[in-house]
Design a protein around this motif. Structure first.
Motif, PDB file in Angstrom:
ATOM      1  N   UNK A 148      21.289  -5.869  -4.144  1.00  0.00           N
ATOM      2  CA  UNK A 148      22.500  -5.235  -3.640  1.00  0.00           C
ATOM      3  C   UNK A 148      22.190  -4.446  -2.376  1.00  0.00           C
ATOM      4  N   UNK A 149      21.055  -3.756  -2.388  1.00  0.00           N
ATOM      5  CA  UNK A 149      20.630  -2.993  -1.215  1.00  0.00           C
ATOM      6  C   UNK A 149      20.431  -3.914  -0.013  1.00  0.00           C
TER       7      UNK A 149
ATOM      8  N   UNK B  73      13.930   0.621   7.714  1.00  0.00           N
ATOM      9  CA  UNK B  73      13.479   2.008   7.684  1.00  0.00           C
ATOM     10  C   UNK B  73      14.646   2.949   7.395  1.00  0.00           C
ATOM     11  N   UNK B  74      15.809   2.656   7.967  1.00  0.00           N
ATOM     12  CA  UNK B  74      16.993   3.472   7.679  1.00  0.00           C
ATOM     13  C   UNK B  74      17.372   3.369   6.207  1.00  0.00           C
ATOM     14  N   UNK B  75      17.292   2.155   5.668  1.00  0.00           N
ATOM     15  CA  UNK B  75      17.594   1.959   4.246  1.00  0.00           C
ATOM     16  C   UNK B  75      16.651   2.782   3.379  1.00  0.00           C
ATOM     17  N   UNK B  76      15.366   2.793   3.731  1.00  0.00           N
ATOM     18  CA  UNK B  76      14.417   3.581   2.933  1.00  0.00           C
ATOM     19  C   UNK B  76      14.691   5.083   3.047  1.00  0.00           C
ATOM     20  N   UNK B  77      15.163   5.521   4.217  1.00  0.00           N
ATOM     21  CA  UNK B  77      15.531   6.930   4.371  1.00  0.00           C
ATOM     22  C   UNK B  77      16.713   7.293   3.479  1.00  0.00           C
TER      23      UNK B  77
ATOM     24  N   UNK C 172       8.866   5.690  -2.303  1.00  0.00           N
ATOM     25  CA  UNK C 172       8.734   4.280  -1.933  1.00  0.00           C
ATOM     26  C   UNK C 172      10.087   3.626  -1.680  1.00  0.00           C
ATOM     27  N   UNK C 173      11.170   4.269  -2.115  1.00  0.00           N
ATOM     28  CA  UNK C 173      12.544   3.844  -1.828  1.00  0.00           C
ATOM     29  C   UNK C 173      12.745   2.363  -2.167  1.00  0.00           C
ATOM     30  N   UNK C 174      13.112   1.550  -1.157  1.00  0.00           N
ATOM     31  CA  UNK C 174      13.436   0.147  -1.418  1.00  0.00           C
ATOM     32  C   UNK C 174      12.403  -0.812  -0.835  1.00  0.00           C
ATOM     33  N   UNK C 175      12.268  -0.813   0.466  1.00  0.00           N
ATOM     34  CA  UNK C 175      11.418  -1.818   1.103  1.00  0.00           C
ATOM     35  C   UNK C 175       9.935  -1.466   1.016  1.00  0.00           C
ATOM     36  N   UNK C 176       9.596  -0.194   0.977  1.00  0.00           N
ATOM     37  CA  UNK C 176       8.202   0.162   0.706  1.00  0.00           C
ATOM     38  C   UNK C 176       7.848  -0.233  -0.725  1.00  0.00           C
TER      39      UNK C 176
ATOM     40  N   UNK D 268       4.835  -6.412  -4.138  1.00  0.00           N
ATOM     41  CA  UNK D 268       4.422  -7.721  -3.631  1.00  0.00           C
ATOM     42  C   UNK D 268       5.645  -8.569  -3.350  1.00  0.00           C
ATOM     43  N   UNK D 269       5.810  -8.982  -2.110  1.00  0.00           N
ATOM     44  CA  UNK D 269       6.994  -9.759  -1.760  1.00  0.00           C
ATOM     45  C   UNK D 269       7.001 -11.094  -2.472  1.00  0.00           C
ATOM     46  N   UNK D 270       5.817 -11.665  -2.753  1.00  0.00           N
ATOM     47  CA  UNK D 270       5.759 -12.910  -3.510  1.00  0.00           C
ATOM     48  C   UNK D 270       6.245 -12.710  -4.940  1.00  0.00           C
ATOM     49  N   UNK D 271       5.840 -11.583  -5.546  1.00  0.00           N
ATOM     50  CA  UNK D 271       6.312 -11.268  -6.902  1.00  0.00           C
ATOM     51  C   UNK D 271       7.816 -11.057  -6.903  1.00  0.00           C
TER      52      UNK D 271
END
Length: 789
Positions: free
Chosen positions: A208-209, A221-225, A236-240, A246-249
């Protein structure tokens, strides 16, 4: 397997990859030897792959092993030669690749070797437990279920327990008890649906994010803020978080949702974005690959721009009006303001919350027994402060429901799904009677397994009934209370349980009351760490004013109360979890005994702020060195303890703290943090029942004296000349050596604690007056990190 408790004398983990090896590591922390299996190797030793998995455990950060030498209790085996050893195992967990064909082939090989009574489980993160059970003989199916650890297994509290229709109910109870009591986990029973609860809801929130970030043109970066601590989620928010997982996971979990949830109204969102596919294809799968959504270039961390495929500088700033909205304290007022969608940032945040409420309500009856399991799974598995239903409830149940309905009716949600009727019939997801069960249309109470009776102060959800005990004395600094029995509990109320004059006064009051009317005293914090040490801010203010008398009085008062604690006529127990640093550790060291959660991080770290321990910690270590070496050479242990303090070393677990002398052999280590108060309570009661008497206060012991000081200074000189330490490090280090060795006196001279305490105060105050120490204190207060100047 007994009727009331699962006795696991030996366990087996099938698959020595990242998860399998780390599950094995955590089992050893519970005192369970493990057989770790993987494929046979034709190149070198047959069990080479499993052995390599064990070897990796000693190098990973954060450390999967509670103590490095625990790796010796993991035996490397292979699927071709060693399956007969499974007959010796009471608990077997499979953690091979997430492919049904691989698991099917393995199950056929291992089933004949699993003994009657042993429990077999899969750590699958999303495959159907029902389908997996069909690959097993009928005799084993009742003892099979899903046991899904979150990564990393040692540190993540959540374990999902998933039965299939044929799982024996007693097996589920035994496993829940074992996972809770022996492995220290927060167990959530999930239904056998795709990705279960944690990843079903957590991954939906992530998708959804990503959907709304793309729709509104917001950078990662804005999303993580916007999706970190400002809305009650981890840094770690969303993208961190995606990079860490792991992006593969993450891609595999998305594929599972896409393939198994075709009827889900949000199915169109269950698709890997193009940027994610490109990163996975390029091998940039996140933190483990050195690049993902974020990439470190030198000392700079850059972020992917999905529109160009290039990395750019990060920018976490938010518009002032958005910051103002996020600063609103009332949850209902804040979400109502966000729901006005006056700009892209607030529309984004409202859309996330609206979709989360909508999705959880729509699927509750399908995925979980009640709202409790959803909220605990997201709290424990994703680190949110409160779960989705709690967020909704805190903002006003019906008010939020009306806003969600508004958006559904106006076509803003983009999906063809209404809120279920039950949403309008209740006023809260969690009440004192229990949590809402959508399929049963009633509130379900918490499970009543005996293991949960040991959790005197468990995690409570918003709206649940809480038990706070009986307060007998309370100030702004401390609360003294009981569980309506004869053990007094002292809980510090300062932030991070830091120690100041108010806390010292409160501890004196606690000892006074305990000795006059109770069987024992327990020091335990209901929230946060045991203690992060002295109140550095208050000390810095006094130092800046030149008010060294007040600093002296605090140090002297703290030393005195610690001695009162050590020599109290009633037994005292320090119940430690999380940080026990500096003065916090010194407080724990002076209790009659300690009970520590496995994840306790202890150290005398004062050197990092230009000081030395001055609450009796150095005196305690000096006495321990004499006790632990008996009549032998004290120097090797003295040097070891000296280095710990001079370098500000912090134990990475309670087991490491025992090796460092901060916990003693008789101290207990508890696997579950919510059983800590239970264990401390019983420890105090047992000591009282045995006729507790404190140690003799008149004790003296031989000091290392001038010879010890000179020898330790040689270490410092070598480090200084090798440019490993600064001039001020040398100054601090030689003063620590002087105190630990009892001062410039003849080697073997007898000293007592009062002598060491005087040295502690003297050198502490002299360091306080030094400019470089004041610089270190200021830097720590400003950045939260030590400075070496």
């Amino acid at each position: 397997m007994t009727d009331h408790k699962l006795q696991v004398r030996r366990a087996a983990v099938l698959g020595a990859g990242v998860m399998g090896a780390q599950i094995a590591a955590h089992l050893t922390a519970a005192g369970i030897p493990v057989d770790l299996y993987d494929l046979p190797s034709d190149d070198g030793p047959r069990s080479k792959l499993a052995a390599e998995g064990i070897k990796r455990l000693t190098k990973l950060k954060p450390a999967p092993l509670a103590r490095k030498d625990l790796a010796e209790f993991i035996r490397p085996l292979n699927f071709a030669d060693d399956l007969e050893s499974l007959a010796d195992c009471d608990f077997i967990i499979e953690a091979v690749a997430e492919r049904m064909d691989i698991k099917r082939d393995l199950y056929g090989k291992i089933a004949p070797n699993i003994r009657d009574g042993a429990i077999f489980a899969s750590n699958t993160s999303g495959l159907s437990i029902t389908d997996l059970s069909k690959e097993l003989p009928e005799s084993l199916r009742g003892r099979f279920c899903g046991v899904h650890f979150f990564n990393p297994p040692r540190y993540m509290h959540l374990v999902e327990l998933i039965p299939h229709a044929g799982t024996d109910a007693k097996v589920m109870d035994l496993l829940e008890d074992f996972l809770t009591r022996n492995l220290g986990k927060g167990v959530v029973r999930a239904r056998d649906t795709a990705n279960f609860i944690g990843n079903r809801v957590g991954m939906f929130s992530l998708l959804s994010t990503m959907h709304h970030a793309d729709r509104l043109g917001l950078g990662f970066d804005t999303v993580d803020a916007l999706t970190g601590p400002v809305i009650g989620r981890p840094k770690s928010a969303t993208f961190r978080l995606a990079d860490v997982v792991g992006l593969d996971t993450m891609g595999n979990v998305i594929n599972t949702m896409k393939n198994q949830l075709e009827g889900d109204p949000w199915h169109a969102w269950f698709e890997q974005p193009d940027w994610l596919k490109r990163l996975i294809e390029a091998g940039a799968v996140g933190q483990k690959a050195g690049a993902g959504v974020f990439r470190k270039e030198g000392k700079t961390i850059r972020v992917l721009d999905p529109s160009t495929g290039e990395y750019r500088d990060t920018d976490y700033s938010l518009p002032e009006d958005v910051q103002k909205t996020l600063a609103i304290r009332d949850p209902g007022e804040k979400l109502a303001e966000l729901a006005k969608c006056e700009n892209a940032h607030t529309e984004f945040l409202w859309s996330l919350h609206r979709d989360l409420f909508h999705y959880c309500a729509y699927h509750l009856a399908e995925i979980a027994d009640s709202a409790r399991e959803v909220d605990l799974a997201i709290r424990w598995g994703y680190g949110w402060k409160i779960g989705p239903f709690e967020i909704w409830q805190s903002a006003g149940w019906q008010a939020m429901a009306n806003l969600v309905k508004r958006d559904i009716e106006q076509g803003r949600t983009g999906v063809d799904a209404n809120l279920p009727d039950w949403v309008g019939s209740i006023e809260a997801a969690h009440t004192p009677e229990g949590s809402w069960a959508a399929d049963e249309a009633r509130y379900l109470p918490r499970p009543d397994l005996p293991v949960f009776q040991r959790q005197y102060q468990p995690v409570r959800l918003l709206g649940e009934k809480t038990e706070s005990g009986n307060t007998v004395h309370e100030t702004d600094s401390i609360r003294l209370w009981t569980l309506d029995d004869d053990i007094l509990i002292a809980s510090l109320k300062s932030k991070m349980a830091v120690i100041d004059n108010g806390v010292v006064d409160g501890l004196n009051e606690a000892i006074e009351r305990a000795e006059s009317g109770y069987e024992g005293l327990v020091i335990w914090q209901p929230n946060g760490p045991f203690s992060a040490g002295a109140n550095l801010k208050a000390a810095a203010e006094a130092i800046q004013k030149g008010d060294f008398d007040s600093v002296h009085d605090l140090v002297a008062g703290f030393q005195a109360v610690n001695l009162r604690l050590r020599y109290s006529t009633v037994p005292s127990v320090a119940a430690v979890r999380g940080l026990a640093l500096g003065g916090g550790l010194e407080l724990a060291m002076h209790a009659a005994t300690r009970v520590a959660h496995l994840e306790s991080y202890m150290g005398l770290v004062e050197a990092g702020v230009g000081l030395l321990p001055a609450g009796g910690g150095l005196g305690t270590l000096a006495m321990q060195v004499v006790d632990d070496t008996k009549a032998g050479d004290t120097y090797p242990l003295l040097e070891k303890r000296y280095k710990q303090v001079a370098m500000g070393q912090v134990a990475g677990s309670a087991m490491e703290a025992r090796e460092m002398g901060y916990l003693r052999e008789h101290d207990r280590i508890v696997m579950h943090e919510h059983e800590l108060l239970h264990a401390a309570h019983f420890e105090a009661r047992a000591m009282a029942a045995a006729g507790y008497r404190p140690p003799m206060a008149e004790r003296t012991f031989p000091a290392a004296g001038d010879v010890g000081i000179a020898t330790l200074k040689m270490l410092l000189v070598n480090m200084l000349e090798g440019h490993f330490i600064s001039e001020h490090d040398y100054e601090i280090g030689q003063r620590i050596a002087t105190v630990l060795c009892g001062g410039e006196i003849d080697r073997g001279s007898k000293v007592d604690e009062a002598w060491i305490h005087r040295l502690e105060r003297e050198h502490f105050l002299e360091l306080c007056a030094m400019e470089k120490t004041q610089e270190r204190i200021a830097h720590m207060l400003k950045t939260g990190k030590p400075m070496r100047n």
